[in-house]
Enzyme design. Structure first.
Site, mmCIF file in Angstrom:
data_model
loop_
_atom_site.group_PDB
_atom_site.id
_atom_site.type_symbol
_atom_site.label_atom_id
_atom_site.label_comp_id
_atom_site.label_asym_id
_atom_site.label_seq_id
_atom_site.Cartn_x
_atom_site.Cartn_y
_atom_site.Cartn_z
ATOM 1 C CD GLU A 55 -2.793 1.066 2.493
ATOM 2 O OE1 GLU A 55 -3.241 2.122 2.970
ATOM 3 O OE2 GLU A 55 -3.074 -0.056 2.935
ATOM 4 C CG ASP A 56 1.397 3.050 3.096
ATOM 5 O OD1 ASP A 56 0.534 3.573 2.370
ATOM 6 O OD2 ASP A 56 1.188 2.716 4.275
#
Length: 776
Positions: free
Chosen positions: A119-120
């Site tokens: 996600e990051d």
């Protein structure tokens, strides 16, 4: 995790210990940042420290896997920082540390370290699979939020992310455990985020994640999540209650020690080795009870309680007997969750007695295994056992809570828009429960406030759809009455009822019932539009002298971009798709020969009241074709309504106007309102009445009556209508002069002959100057 307790004397030493010793939990709280001052940065846990944590409960831990996950996550997050200024990697590391306290398997700890990488960071699912295996890749993917959602509202985005998470949980329970640990650490460090983000996160925690932890039996985690959210959302109330709890604990220190000593001695004298501990409720739990019961802090009798942990189930009931024969029992304060466990697998005996010093004493009596499940829920099951079965398969066999969650997720995942999904999820997770029984003794657990309708849908969707009444403890009761613990409920059904009333949606409290009612309503409306669309298409084929068949339309579905024949017909019924386009998809050579005629035939619409000017308009050719759709009224399989200003009655020549999303509106052919649709011939439909003589159904009409302004006039007019079996829906009176009043009367009649008879009788009255029918 830290335990909420007051200072107590040393516990009995010869019993099994809790999974998380208090000292170890306190040390972990300091390392996680929850107990540290705001200006002190927690030290990053080293690789070897994390591995030591795992090896304490799993000596066969895969050190290589954990080392690789630690290094990969640290490098992937690189120089990323949290809002607090700490390295971002500190967050997944603390999430992994929380899960070691729950004694979870190596794959779960590794996935916790990696849970934010996709996600990051620049990491991909393919890379995670290649380096750590498909199993861990699935866990990390399940925890990754959806990106670039093309949705209008924040609630819709939240719902879609929640849907994705719950579906991943249904496949692997470890996704849930990582997510709860992730949320717990985020809540512990919430103070560093912007105010609006803090409030939003706290609300989401209180609405979804804390109840979800509770439903999974993870009571310790639920209580901490609730308290952290409560502290953010209402800091003043949190402070007041916390101060009162601390003062109460200080005042009660000697009393608590006395109760513990007496209880342990009484049980020991009977040969029962037990651990007796005092405890106090959390701030949010007290606040919620004060709100629910509308009482003050001083009126609560169960802020302080005692837990008695014994060796086996037989000793639980022996201990209960000893307590009840030693001190008076408070009536209505006994619950046996051992014989009837909660859906989250919680088992315990609850009772309240009048103890030493005339103090109310709330007791919980349970075994050591029950204690583990009461504190850690599904995490109390050993997920790292050797064997061929996956953790999810093992848990499905062992945990009623997880089995319930998977069934709930399957129901929630059916259809419904994102906002409905979010609403149903909250309904399923948030409520306390009541336990009811079928006549055959089957236990049905429902949210508090549930009705017999909720009970019916809990038994089976078909039972809910066909329900017409209920017997509660042998007595006929209303379907809207709230059920109580222990009620025996028998649902009365009828095969004649297949569609639940839409009003039920506002009565039920379970997501399953609400979703089923909405689904049945949508299917009924869809069926109406589909039948309507089919009639339109078939009549167009009839006019064009073209053979219609489902087989022919089946082959044309790709050209219409529809998945099924029902989809096509429903779209036609809603005016989302033209019937001519459907016919052209089946027969490419078809030409739409719609012509708007001119001349005397075209001027078939007129408005001929004495009090209005005549209005003429052109009627589209297809209305003059004679291939009319039969209309029986509003209680049919067609989505039909009548013109709002004047209606229509059998005997009128009528025409239908299609409105996208609403179906067909029926107007008399002389209605002035039809002039507004003169330039939209594609919306006109030829319709005809299909009503037998003597039918009991009534139809709407409107009259304008000029009456003499004198006492009793309205009564005389109403009497004429009533004597001739008319039904008045509405009356509007307008004073036109000192001597005359105009009455606009909406009424229901059987047909045009019936309406004409009422008008003639009204005109015969001396108080009536004139009576005319009106069509808007």
């Amino acid at each position: 995790m830290p335990r909420s307790s007051i200072d107590l004397p040393p516990r009995i030493q010869d019993r099994p210990r809790s999974r998380v010793p208090v000292a170890q939990a306190a040390r972990f709280a300091r390392e996680s940042g929850s107990a540290a001052p705001a200006d002190r940065r927690p030290r990053l846990m080293r690789q070897y420290e994390l591995i030591e944590r795992v090896k304490q409960y799993n000596p066969k831990a895969n050190e290589d896997l954990l080392n690789r996950a630690y290094v990969y996550a640290m490098r992937a997050h690189g120089e990323q920082k949290r809002d607090s200024g700490d390295p971002y990697f500190s967050h997944p590391l603390q999430v992994a540390a929380i899960l070691t306290e729950l004694k979870l398997d190596d794959a779960t700890i590794a996935a916790a370290l990696l849970h934010d990488t996709i996600e990051d960071t620049d990491a991909t699912r393919a890379e995670i699979d290649r380096l750590f295996g498909h199993d861990i890749g699935l866990l990390v993917e399940g925890l990754t939020k959806l990106k670039r959602l093309d949705l209008v509202s924040r609630e819709a985005k939240q719902a879609e992310n929640l849907r994705k998470l719950l579906l991943a949980i249904a496949d692997d329970v470890r996704v849930l455990l990582i997510k709860l640990a992730d949320r717990l650490h985020n809540m512990r460090t919430l103070s560093h985020r912007p105010p609006e983000a803090r409030r939003r996160t706290a609300e989401e925690t209180l609405d979804i994640y804390a109840p979800l932890a509770g439903r999974m039996g993870m009571q310790e985690m639920r209580e901490e999540l609730e308290d952290l959210a409560f502290r953010e959302l209402d800091p003043e109330a949190y402070k007041v209650i916390t101060e009162r709890l601390e003062a109460l604990a200080e005042r009660s220190r000697g009393w608590v020690a006395e109760i513990e000593q007496q209880l342990a001695q009484k049980l020991g004298d009977r040969g029962i080795a037990a651990e007796v501990t005092g405890r106090r409720k959390r701030a949010y739990s007290i606040w919620r009870k004060m709100e629910r019961k509308a009482v003050g802090f001083e009126q609560l009798s169960d802020i302080l309680g005692f837990r008695v942990v014994v060796g086996n189930v037989a000793e639980c009931y022996q201990a209960l007997g000893i307590v009840h024969t030693s001190w008076p029992v408070v009536p209505g304060r006994f619950k046996d969750y051992i014989s009837t466990p909660k859906q989250n697998d919680y088992r315990s005996i609850h009772s309240t007695v009048i103890g030493p010093g005339k103090q109310r004493v709330e007791l919980q009596i349970r075994t050591w295994d029950m204690q583990q499940i009461a504190e850690y829920g599904i995490a109390a099951h050993a997920l790292y056992k050797d064997g061929d079965a996956s953790p999810t398969e093992m848990l499905s066999r062992e945990s009623n809570a997880y089995a319930w969650l998977r069934r709930t997720i399957e129901l929630l995942a059916e259809g419904s828009n994102p906002e409905e999904f979010l609403e149903h999820t909250k309904l399923e997770l948030f409520h306390d429960q009541v336990f009811c029984f079928t006549p055959k003794g089957k236990l049905i657990a429902l949210p508090r406030g549930a009705t017999p309708i909720d009970f019916a849908y809990a038994v089976h969707t078909d039972v809910g759809n066909m329900a017409i009444g209920a017997k509660i403890n042998g007595q006929i009761g209303p379907l809207s009455s709230p059920l109580q613990n222990g009620d025996e409920v028998q649902i009365l059904t009828s095969e004649a009822q297949t569609l639940p009333p839409s009003a039920w949606e506002s009565i039920v409290v379970t997501g399953k019932a609400r979703a089923a009612i909405r689904r049945a309503t949508r299917e009924a409306v869809r069926s109406q539009y589909s039948a309507f669309g089919r009639r339109i298409v078939e009549r167009l084929c009839q006019r064009a002298k073209i053979e219609y068949s489902d087989e022919k339309l089946e082959g044309a579905l790709p050209r219409l971009a529809r998945a099924s024949i029902d989809d096509v017909m429903s779209a036609v019924g809603r005016s989302e798709l033209r019937a001519a386009d459907v016919v052209r998809a089946m027969y490419p050579d078809y030409k739409d020969e719609r012509i708007t005629p001119v001349g005397p035939k075209a001027e078939s619409g007129w408005f001929g009241l004495k009090r209005a000017k005549a209005v003429k308009f052109k009627v589209p050719a297809e209305v003059e074709s004679g291939a009319a759709i039969p209309i029986r009224g509003i209680n049919t399989d067609l989505p039909v309504r009548f013109a709002p200003d004047g209606g229509a009655v059998p005997g009128d020549r009528i025409v239908g106007i299609m409105t996208p999303g609403e179906g067909i509106t029926i107007y008399p052919i002389h209605s002035q309102a039809l002039k507004d649709f003169e330039d939209q011939p594609e919306r006109w439909l030829d319709v005809r009445w299909d009503v037998e003589d003597g039918t009991p159904q009534r139809f709407p009409a409107r009259l304008v009556v000029q009456s003499v302004n004198e006492p009793g006039t309205l009564a005389q007019i109403a009497q004429v209508i009533a004597e001739h079996d008319g039904n008045i829906d509405n009356v509007k009176m307008t004073r036109q002069s000192p001597d005359f009043t105009e009455l606009t009367i909406d009424l229901e009649v059987y047909n045009l002959k019936h309406l004409t008879s009422i008008i003639s009788q009204l005109r015969a009255k001396k108080v009536v100057a004139n009576a005319e029918r009106v069509n808007g």
